[in-house]
Each structure stands twice: as structure tokens, then as C-alpha cells.
Design an enzyme around this catalytic site. Structure first.
Site, short mmCIF file in Angstrom:
data_model
loop_
_atom_site.label_atom_id
_atom_site.label_comp_id
_atom_site.label_asym_id
_atom_site.label_seq_id
_atom_site.Cartn_x
_atom_site.Cartn_y
_atom_site.Cartn_z
N GLU A 88 30.72 48.75 32.58
CA GLU A 88 30.13 47.53 32.02
C GLU A 88 28.83 47.21 32.72
O GLU A 88 27.89 46.73 32.11
CB GLU A 88 31.11 46.36 32.17
CG GLU A 88 30.81 45.20 31.21
CD GLU A 88 29.88 44.16 31.80
OE1 GLU A 88 29.39 43.32 31.04
OE2 GLU A 88 29.62 44.18 33.02
N GLU A 89 28.78 47.48 34.03
CA GLU A 89 27.59 47.11 34.83
C GLU A 89 26.52 48.20 34.80
O GLU A 89 25.46 48.03 35.36
CB GLU A 89 28.01 46.84 36.28
CG GLU A 89 29.11 45.80 36.47
CD GLU A 89 28.61 44.37 36.27
OE1 GLU A 89 27.49 44.18 35.75
OE2 GLU A 89 29.37 43.44 36.61
N ASP A 137 33.39 39.04 39.68
CA ASP A 137 32.91 39.84 38.54
C ASP A 137 33.30 41.30 38.72
O ASP A 137 32.54 42.07 39.26
CB ASP A 137 31.39 39.68 38.42
CG ASP A 137 30.82 40.42 37.22
OD1 ASP A 137 31.60 40.82 36.34
OD2 ASP A 137 29.60 40.61 37.18
N GLU A 197 35.69 37.81 31.92
CA GLU A 197 34.44 37.69 32.70
C GLU A 197 34.34 36.30 33.31
O GLU A 197 34.85 35.32 32.74
CB GLU A 197 33.22 37.91 31.78
CG GLU A 197 32.99 39.33 31.35
CD GLU A 197 32.30 40.18 32.41
OE1 GLU A 197 32.05 39.68 33.53
OE2 GLU A 197 32.05 41.35 32.12
N HIS A 204 27.36 39.24 41.60
CA HIS A 204 26.25 40.16 41.94
C HIS A 204 25.56 39.75 43.24
O HIS A 204 24.56 40.36 43.60
CB HIS A 204 25.23 40.26 40.80
CG HIS A 204 25.77 40.85 39.53
ND1 HIS A 204 24.99 41.46 38.58
CD2 HIS A 204 27.03 40.93 39.04
CE1 HIS A 204 25.74 41.87 37.57
NE2 HIS A 204 26.99 41.55 37.83
N ASP A 252 34.48 48.30 37.19
CA ASP A 252 33.31 48.73 37.96
C ASP A 252 32.57 47.51 38.50
O ASP A 252 32.72 46.39 37.98
CB ASP A 252 32.38 49.60 37.10
CG ASP A 252 31.84 48.88 35.87
OD1 ASP A 252 32.61 48.15 35.22
OD2 ASP A 252 30.64 49.05 35.55
N HIS A 279 36.47 44.85 33.01
CA HIS A 279 35.93 46.06 33.64
C HIS A 279 36.28 46.06 35.11
O HIS A 279 36.42 45.01 35.73
CB HIS A 279 34.42 46.17 33.44
CG HIS A 279 33.61 45.06 34.06
ND1 HIS A 279 33.14 45.11 35.35
CD2 HIS A 279 33.18 43.86 33.57
CE1 HIS A 279 32.45 44.02 35.62
NE2 HIS A 279 32.47 43.23 34.56
ZN LIG Z 1 31.30 41.46 34.63
#
Ligand SMILES: [Zn+2]
Length: 390
Positions: A143-144, A109, A172, A362, A78, A76
Site C-alpha cells: 500500500e505504501e 499506519d 486506515e 509516517h 507494509d 496493509h
Molecule cells: Zn496506511
């Protein structure tokens, strides 16, 4: 350091970080990848999905070759929001390299992993333009977020076109401390349940006129949390039920509350399906029930997070060998952590996950080590050589 000395996967990761693609914004990230993949000979399609109440999301599917097998790289573009930007020492969308670390939202990520996958695939194709099989990229921008208009629909779309995936590598972040620690060969499922116990409010001095929901709720929670759901399975830790909140909201000391609520979440292994787990939970509550109890109602949140396992075998061995060849270490085969898009992909083909060190995902000042991106590219390239090799 001049640009010429920077690894191409690092340059691509920098460019991706500079695309502000906070879910659901595309931010230019898929457009950038589309041009890289098209230049390498991929046929590229952009697909936008929408659903009532959720934002439209851009996705990308690209394929090189027409033959079998078809190896899919999934990921992903995003990213989660930055939080308070003032707390970042490095601009989250600048792609700065400082002391061997590439900083930015999505560095680990998972723009770093995406950049390494794309670089490895385009390098492989340049070296073996007619290798016989096919390589595809399944890239989502959702995805997030709600994960409604992303991988699930893109898989349905690809299936409707007759795409037959043989195997998938999801990039990932899987490594806890250093590159080579861990491949994920499965994931636990997740199920959230909500209990509401309804009694009758009253004065603590006159309990015979009231019905306190709390003793009933306590007994229900005790029944849910013990004994253990299972002892673990061949590749999974024991399933775990965690009570996440108990809410009464009663500030008075002379009042028996009329209602009490609790929420729990279960992370479960391949011993259970969603249905068998729900039945076990309902059974425990029924057995805990006593004459005169307050009324207990149980609901489950919608879940599509089943437990799955990609059995160790030739495909897992290929990825493990590619990791070992670059890092000198045989990675652990793990099923730990949260859920990922692999839970959707596994319905189409066997999937393993391997990507950067995820320690800062994150977080503020998220980063990926520049050397790791070069090594990760070599690992994906090694997996391609082994997968399509003689
Ligand atoms: Zn991810």
C-alpha cells in the site's frame, strides 16, 4: 505490567511491529496473521503478485464461512521506512510500550488497526461460530509503495474466484485527534498535470528576436487557478488545484529563457470524473491562449485515483453506531485527506474507513495509544455484532 494484563490486540500489534515489513518486504507480518486467522478457522491463502520493474509483493486473503453477506476487513501490513533511526527515541521495530503508548513504525499506519480487526473477528467467531454470513480479510503488502502488486490485483484475483463482497471496512487511521472523531465515507480523486511552455531564447535587450515563455505560462496558471473548479458537493469540500512547482532554471539576468515548466495537482470531488476534469483543464488553457503566445503542451500523469462516495445509509449507520457505543460520540462522516486503497475496493462493494488516531503516521516515534487499540477492537466487534445480528 505482566503480559496477562495486556489486551490481545496490543500483543498482536506488538508482534506485527516486530516484523520489519518496510515495503515491499513481508517481514513475517503476513505469516504471523495467517497463523492467527488459520487458528480461528479461516481458510487462508497467500498470493504473490509480480510485474516488470516492480518488486514482487506478498498478499493474504482469508475467509471464514461460506454464506452471505460477506463482510471484508481490508488493510496493509507494509510500512514506510523509518528515516534516520537515530532520531527515534523508541526502536521502530521493538514494539515498546511506554506510558500507555505502543511505539513503532506502523503502530497507527496500520498494524494497530490490523491487529484490532483480526482480534475483533476472531473473538466474534469464537462467540458465534455459526453466525451464517462470512468474514474475510484482504491484506496487502504494497500500500505504501507503488501499489501495483497489492490491493488492485488481489481484488481481481478474488473476483476471478467468485468472491462476492457485500461491504468492506478499511482500518486506515482516520481519526485526527481522538478515537471516534471521524469515519471516512469517500475520498477525493487526484490528478497531476504538467505544463511545458516553449518559446525562443534570446537577449533581453533584443526581445523582438526572442519569445519569452513566461507571460504565456503565467496566464495559463492564472486560468487554471481561478475561478474555483466548484463549490463543493453534498459530502465533499470544493475541488482544489494547487500549483506545486514552476521551473525556469535561468540564473542569468540578461537572458530570455527558451522554456518554462510547471506542475499542478488537483484534489477533486465527485462533481468530476478524470475525463471531465481533464476536459475542463484543457478548455481553460485553450481560452487563455492569445495571439503570439509561446507554445503550451500539457500532459497528465497516469492516475487511478477517482473520487468516490459511499452514501450514508444502513452500513454507514452500523459503523457509526458501533463507534458511538464505545466512544460516546457520533463520528463525523468525512471525505477529506489523501487517497487510500478504498478507491479500488469501492468498485467491488461499499467501503468505509475507520481506524486509529493518525497523528503520528509516517513520523518519527509513531505510536498508538494502548487504550485506543482496546476500544478500536470493541468498535470492530460491535460493528460485527450489528452487521450479522438479528
Ligand atoms: Zn496506511
Amino acid at each position: 505490567m505482566s503480559d496477562a494484563a495486556i489486551h490481545p490486540a496490543v500483543l498482536l500489534a506488538q508482534d506485527l511491529i516486530r516484523c520489519p515489513s518496510v515495503t515491499p518486504a513481508e517481514g513475517g507480518a503476513l505469516t504471523l496473521l495467517a497463523s492467527h486467522l488459520a487458528a480461528a478457522g479461516f481458510s487462508v491463502e497467500r498470493v504473490t503478485f509480480s510485474a516488470p520493474g516492480t518488486p514482487d509483493v506478498d498478499n493474504l486473503y482469508a475467509r471464514y464461512g461460506t454464506g452471505a453477506p460477506l463482510l471484508v476487513f481490508a488493510g496493509h501490513t507494509d510500512v514506510v521506512p523509518t528515516g534516520d533511526v537515530a532520531r527515534w527515541r523508541h526502536d521502530p521495530f521493538a514494539g515498546e510500550i511506554v506510558d500507555g503508548r505502543l511505539y513503532g513504525r506502523g503502530a497507527c499506519d496500520m498494524k494497530g488497526g490490523v491487529a484490532a480487526m483480526v482480534t475483533a473477528a476472531t473473538d466474534f467467531i469464537a462467540a458465534h461460530p455459526s453466525f451464517g454470513g462470512s468474514i474475510a480479510f484482504l491484506l496487502t503488502g504494497d500500500e505504501e509503495g507503488p501499489a501495483v502488486n497489492g490491493t488492485v490485483k488481489l481484488l481481481e484475483w478474488a473476483k476471478a474466484r467468485g468472491e462476492q463482497f457485500s461491504h468492506c471496512i478499511l482500518g486506515e487511521p482516520t481519526n485526527p485527534a481522538s478515537l471516534g472523531d471521524m469515519i471516512k465515507i469517500g475520498r477525493r480523486g487526484s490528478l497531476t498535470g504538467r505544463l511545458t511552455v516553449t518559446g525562443r531564447q534570446g537577449h533581453v535587450g533584443y526581445p523582438h528576436l526572442a519569445l519569452n515563455p513566461l507571460p504565456t505560462l503565467l496566464r495559463a496558471l492564472e486560468a487554471l487557478t481561478g475561478p474555483a473548479l466548484d463549490d463543493g458537493t453534498a459530502h465533499f469540500d470544493p475541488s482544489n488545484l494547487e500549483v506545486t512547482t514552476v521551473d525556469v532554471g535561468n540564473p542569468a539576468t540578461n537572458l530570455i529563457p527558451g522554456e518554462a515548466k510547471a506542475v499542478f495537482n488537483v484534489r477533486f470531488n465527485d462533481r468530476w470524473t478524470l475525463d471531465s476534469l481533464k476536459a475542463e483543464i484543457e478548455g481553460r488553457l485553450a481560452r487563455a491562449r492569445r495571439e503570439g503566445d509561446a507554445e503550451v503542451s500539457l500532459t497528465f500523469d497516469y492516475s487511478n485515483a477517482v473520487a468516490f462516495l459511499t452514501n450514508p445509509g444502513p452500513f454507514v449507520d452500523i459503523v457509526s453506531a458501533a463507534v458511538e457505543a464505545v466512544t460516546g460520540r457520533r463520528p463525523a462522516l468525512s471525505t477529506t485527506g489523501g487517497t487510500s486503497d478504498a478507491r479500488f475496493i469501492q468498485a467491488c462493494c461499499p467501503v468505509v474507513e475507520f481506524g486509529p488516531v493518525g497523528g503520528t503516521m509516517h513520523q518519527v516515534d509513531e505510536f498508538v495509544a494502548v487504550d485506543d487499540l482496546a476500544s478500536l477492537t470493541a468498535i470492530y466487534r460491535g460493528a460485527l455484532e450489528r452487521y450479522f445480528g438479528p
